[in-house]
Design a protein around this motif. Structure first.
Motif, PDB file in Angstrom:
ATOM      1  N   PRO A  80      36.252 -16.903  33.552  1.00 23.58           N
ATOM      2  CA  PRO A  80      36.474 -15.450  33.593  1.00 23.58           C
ATOM      3  C   PRO A  80      35.191 -14.658  33.872  1.00 23.58           C
ATOM      4  O   PRO A  80      35.245 -13.458  34.116  1.00 23.58           O
ATOM      5  N   PHE A  81      34.050 -15.328  33.870  1.00 22.52           N
ATOM      6  CA  PHE A  81      32.772 -14.649  34.071  1.00 22.52           C
ATOM      7  C   PHE A  81      32.284 -14.722  35.524  1.00 22.52           C
ATOM      8  O   PHE A  81      31.223 -14.211  35.850  1.00 22.52           O
ATOM      9  N   LEU A  82      33.024 -15.384  36.361  1.00 24.38           N
ATOM     10  CA  LEU A  82      32.627 -15.479  37.785  1.00 24.38           C
ATOM     11  C   LEU A  82      33.333 -14.442  38.626  1.00 24.38           C
ATOM     12  O   LEU A  82      34.355 -13.998  38.447  1.00 24.38           O
TER      13      LEU A  82
END
Length: 112
Positions: free
Chosen positions: A110-112
């Motif tokens: 979810p952080f990309l």
């Protein structure tokens, strides 16, 4: 929905290896929850545990196994494994449960 493919595969393995494997199809979910890999709303292990039933005919609770080798087709979060392990330990206390999963779901970062 019941899918017999895992049971069919295990029975085929038993025939192929020529060993009398003790295969017990003894747990059922009520169907109250969708498959975890099909839904973002996933039940907790406690919720799943409460929806499990143990079939004493197929489970043969009077015949204690030395080890329970649990087979499942997919590991999403591990909640089903936790719930099933707890239910089996109700009927077979102190018997070790080991999981074998054919596939694992990978979530996108979810952080990309």
């Amino acid at each position: 929905m019941f899918d017999p493919r895992m049971l069919d595969m295990l029975n085929a393995v038993a025939i192929k290896v020529g060993l009398p494997l003790d295969i017990r199809d003894c747990l059922s979910f009520s169907g109250a929850y969708a498959a975890s890999h099909d839904s973002e709303d996933r039940p907790s292990p406690d919720q799943l545990f409460n929806e499990l039933t143990f079939d004493p005919v197929n489970g043969k609770p009077d015949s204690r196994p030395g080890l329970i080798f649990l087979f499942d087709d997919l590991l999403t979060t591990g909640a089903h494994y936790v719930a099933v392990s707890r239910k089996l330990n109700e009927h077979f206390p102190d018997v070790k449960v080991v999981g074998n999963f054919i596939a694992r779901r990978c979530f996108p970062n979810p952080f990309l």
